[in-house]
Write an enzyme that holds these catalytic residues in place. Structure first.
Site, PDB file in Angstrom:
ATOM      1  N   HIS A  90       0.846  -1.200   0.000  1.00 30.70           N
ATOM      2  CA  HIS A  90       0.000   0.000   0.000  1.00 30.70           C
ATOM      3  C   HIS A  90       0.879   1.246   0.000  1.00 30.70           C
ATOM      4  CE1 HIS A  90      -3.370   2.658   0.814  1.00 30.70           C
ATOM      5  NE2 HIS A  90      -2.577   3.280   1.660  1.00 30.70           N
ATOM      6  N   ASP A 169     -15.170   3.077   7.802  1.00 26.13           N
ATOM      7  CA  ASP A 169     -14.166   3.992   7.249  1.00 26.13           C
ATOM      8  C   ASP A 169     -14.778   4.864   6.173  1.00 26.13           C
ATOM      9  OD1 ASP A 169     -11.454   5.021   6.695  1.00 26.13           O
ATOM     10  OD2 ASP A 169     -11.844   4.101   4.757  1.00 26.13           O
ATOM     11  N   ARG A 176     -14.426  13.169   8.000  1.00 25.96           N
ATOM     12  CA  ARG A 176     -13.101  13.774   8.255  1.00 25.96           C
ATOM     13  C   ARG A 176     -12.750  14.779   7.179  1.00 25.96           C
ATOM     14  NH1 ARG A 176      -9.487   8.940   7.997  1.00 25.96           N
ATOM     15  NH2 ARG A 176      -7.802  10.404   8.271  1.00 25.96           N
ATOM     16  N   SER A 191      -7.752   4.061   9.242  1.00 27.39           N
ATOM     17  CA  SER A 191      -8.464   4.086   7.964  1.00 27.39           C
ATOM     18  C   SER A 191      -7.777   3.163   6.947  1.00 27.39           C
ATOM     19  CB  SER A 191      -8.497   5.542   7.469  1.00 27.39           C
ATOM     20  OG  SER A 191      -8.865   5.616   6.123  1.00 27.39           O
ATOM     21  N   LYS A 195      -8.891  -1.154   5.897  1.00 24.00           N
ATOM     22  CA  LYS A 195      -9.211  -1.599   4.538  1.00 24.00           C
ATOM     23  C   LYS A 195      -8.246  -2.688   4.078  1.00 24.00           C
ATOM     24  CE  LYS A 195      -9.274   2.704   3.403  1.00 24.00           C
ATOM     25  NZ  LYS A 195      -9.403   4.072   2.999  1.00 24.00           N
TER      26      LYS A 195
HETATM   27  N1  URA Z   1      -5.913   7.156   2.712  1.00 27.81           N
HETATM   28  C1  URA Z   1      -6.880   6.499   3.401  1.00 27.81           C
HETATM   29  O1  URA Z   1      -7.388   5.489   2.963  1.00 27.81           O
HETATM   30  N2  URA Z   1      -7.254   7.002   4.586  1.00 27.81           N
HETATM   31  C2  URA Z   1      -6.713   8.122   5.119  1.00 27.81           C
HETATM   32  O2  URA Z   1      -7.100   8.506   6.203  1.00 27.81           O
HETATM   33  C3  URA Z   1      -5.712   8.802   4.389  1.00 27.81           C
HETATM   34  C4  URA Z   1      -5.320   8.280   3.182  1.00 27.81           C
END
Ligand code: URA
Length: 449
Positions: A90, A169, A176, A191, A195
Site C-alpha cells: 500500500h 471507514d 473527516r 483508515s 481496509k
Molecule cells: N488514505 C486512506 O485510505 N485514509 C486516510 O485517512 C488517508 C489516506
C-alpha cells in the site's frame, strides 16, 4: 471515567473523556464507531469525537481497537484456502506512483497471491483504479466471488473498495474530509489498515511517501505514521514492513492515467526509468521476503529481476488484464490506450540545472488537465498528463523542453503549462545532495534500518 457495567455507553461521555485526554476503552470506541456507522450517533457528535482525537491523539491500544472496530464493521475476506501467501503493498500516495500495477503481477509471477484493493486519486495524487481504468474495458468493480476466481487463476487481481468492506471507514472518511480531521496519524492509520486487513492478507508492505508531493511532507511525520501502521498490523498478526520513500519529484517520467500504464509496461519489459524500476524491485523484494519466498531483500531483488527478464511478470499482467475484461492487446500495442488530441512542449526560459520540481504543483497540473478530480463527482480524462524530459539534477539549456503536455482542451493546457513551469526550479548548479529513493525501512515496531 467508564460507565458502570451494563449501562449503555453514551456518546457525550466518550467525547468528554477524549477531550480531557483520557484513554478510551475498546467498548467505548466500539460504541462510538458502531453507533455512528449504524446511524444511531449523529454527524455532530462523531465530528466532535474526531476533533478531540485529532487534538489529543490516541494510545497504541486505542489505535488498535479503532482499527479492529473499523475492520469488523464490514466483510473480512478469507482466502485461507488459497495455499500461497497473501501479500499486498500500500502506498500513501504520490505523483507518477504507478508501482502497484507493476508489483501485483510481479509478485504473483513469483508465486504470491496479491488481493489488491485500491483507491482513486486523492487531491494532487493519482489513484491505481483510475490508471487501471485507462485500459479499455478493465473492470475494477468485481463482486467478491469473481475477485476470488481471478486470484485463483492468476494470483493477482486489482479492484476498488466494495460497499461491504470497512463501511465505518467510508462514513468516517467522508466526515473527516469536511471537518479538518484527515491529518491525524491515528485516524489515517486506522483508515488505511482497516481496509488493507479486510483483504485477508498475511503480510503488507507499506510505501510511506515523504517530500513535496506526499501528504507527509517531512520525514519525521512519515516515519511516525509508518511506525504506527507497522505496530498496528503486527498487533493483528500480520507481517509488516514500511519503506519511507522519496516523493520530492514525480516517480518515473510519465504522469497521467494512460501514460502511466505505458511506463508500467516499460518496467515490466525490463526498461523504464531507473527510479521507478529500482523502487519496484525494492518493494517486490520486501513482498517476497515477508511472504517467505526468499531470505533476504537482495535475494528478493534478484528474483524480481529474473521474473521481469523472463517475461513472466509481463505475462501475468496480460492475463490479469484479460481476466478483468480489459483489452490485453495494449500490452503489445500501447497506442491502443487513450491518446490525447494535442501535445505541447514546456520549455525552459534559461540554462542551468533542475534543482527541484515542486511535486504537489506538478500533480495539480495533471488534475487541471482532467487527469484527476477537482470535485468528488468529476470523471477523469484517461489520456491527459505529461512526460518529463528533465528531472532533478539534469542540465538544461535555454529553450530546451522540460516536459511534454498531453491535453485535450486549449484552456486547460494553458493553465497546466503555467503550473508546470512554476513547478520547475532552475539554478546555476545541480543540488549538492541527491535525496535517496528509500530514506529508511521500518520493520519491527521501533526497529529502523
Ligand atoms: N488514505 C486512506 O485510505 N485514509 C486516510 O485517512 C488517508 C489516506
Amino acid at each position: 471515567m467508564s460507565a458502570p457495567e451494563g449501562t449503555p455507553i453514551r456518546a457525550i461521555d466518550v467525547i468528554r473523556k477524549k477531550r480531557d485526554g483520557g484513554e478510551l476503552t475498546r467498548a467505548e470506541i466500539e460504541a462510538l464507531v458502531g453507533g455512528y456507522t449504524a446511524g444511531a450517533i449523529p454527524d455532530y457528535q462523531a465530528s466532535a469525537w474526531l476533533m478531540a482525537t485529532l487534538l489529543k491523539g490516541m494510545t497504541r491500544a486505542e489505535t488498535a481497537a479503532l482499527t479492529d472496530t473499523m475492520l469488523h464493521s464490514g466483510e473480512v475476506l478469507d482466502f485461507s484456502d488459497l495455499h500461497s501467501r497473501k501479500v499486498d503493498k500500500h502506498s500513501t500516495g504520490g505523483v507518477g506512483d504507478k508501482t502497484s500495477l507493476v508489483l501485483a503481477p510481479l509478485a504473483a509471477a513469483g508465486g504470491l497471491t496479491v488481493p489488491m484493493i485500491s483507491g482513486r486519486g486523492l487531491g494532487h495524487t493519482g489513484g491505481t483504479l483510475d490508471k487501471l481504468e485507462a485500459i479499455p474495458g478493465f473492470n475494477v468493480n468485481l463482486p467478491v466471488a469473481e475477485f476470488r476466481r481471478i486470484l485463483e487463476t492468476c494470483g493477482c487481481a486489482m479492484i476498488g473498495q466494495t460497499a461491504e468492506i470497512a463501511p465505518a471507514d467510508r462514513k468516517l472518511y467522508a466526515l473527516r474530509d469536511v471537518t479538518g480531521t484527515v491529518e491525524s496519524p491515528f485516524l489515517i492509520c486506522a483508515s488505511i489498515m482497516s481496509k488493507k486487513l479486510a483483504e485477508g492478507i498475511d503480510a503488507l508492505v507499506l510505501d510511506v511517501k515523504t517530500g513535496s508531493g506526499a501528504f507527509m511532507k517531512n520525514e519525521k511525520d512519515a516515519a511516525y505514521l509508518a511506525e504506527l501502521m507497522v505496530e498496528t498490523g503486527e498487533r493483528m498478526g500480520k507481517k509488516m514492513a514500511a519503506l519511507i520513500t522519496d516523493m520530492d519529484q514525480p516517480l518515473g517520467c510519465f504522469v497521467g492515467n494512460a501514460l502511466e500504464v505505458v511506463e508500467v509496461l516499460d518496467v515490466l519489459r525490463g526498461e523504464g526509468p531507473e527510479d521507478l524500476r529500482d523502487l519496484c524491485l525494492e518493494l517486490a523484494a520486501w513482498m517476497f521476503l515477508l511472504g517467505g519466498s526468499v531470505s533476504s531483500v537482495e535475494e528478493g531483488k534478484k528474483l524480481s529481476e529474473k521474473l521481469i527478464r523472463s517475461g513472466e511478470a509481463l505475462e501475468k499482467f496480460r492475463k490479469m488484464v484479460a481476466l478483468q475484461g480489459g483489452d490485453a492487446r495494449v500490452v503489445d500495442d500501447p497506442k491502443l490506450l487513450p491518446q490525447a488530441k494535442q501535445k505541447m512542449d514546456v520549455v525552459s526560459a534559461k540554462a542551468g540545472y533542475v534543482t527541484a520540481i515542486q511535486c504537489e504543483r506538478a500533480g495539480t497540473a495533471c488534475v487541471i488537465l482532467g487527469g484527476g478530480r477537482e470535485r468528488k463527482e468529476d470523471s477523469v480524462d484517461p489520456a491527459v498528463g505529461f512526460v518529463l524530459h528533465k528531472k532533478v539534477g539534469d542540465s538544461v539549456s535555454s529553450g530546451e523542453s522540460l516536459c511534454t503536455l498531453h491535453y485535450n482542451s486549449e484552456a486547460l493546457g494553458a493553465r497546466a503549462k503555467a503550473m508546470l513551469l512554476e513547478s520547475f526550479e532552475i539554478g546555476s548548479a545541480p543540488p549538492k545532495h541527491k535525496r535517496p529513493l528509500v530514506h529508511r525501512v521500518i520493520t519491527k515496531s521501533g526497529e529502523k534500518s
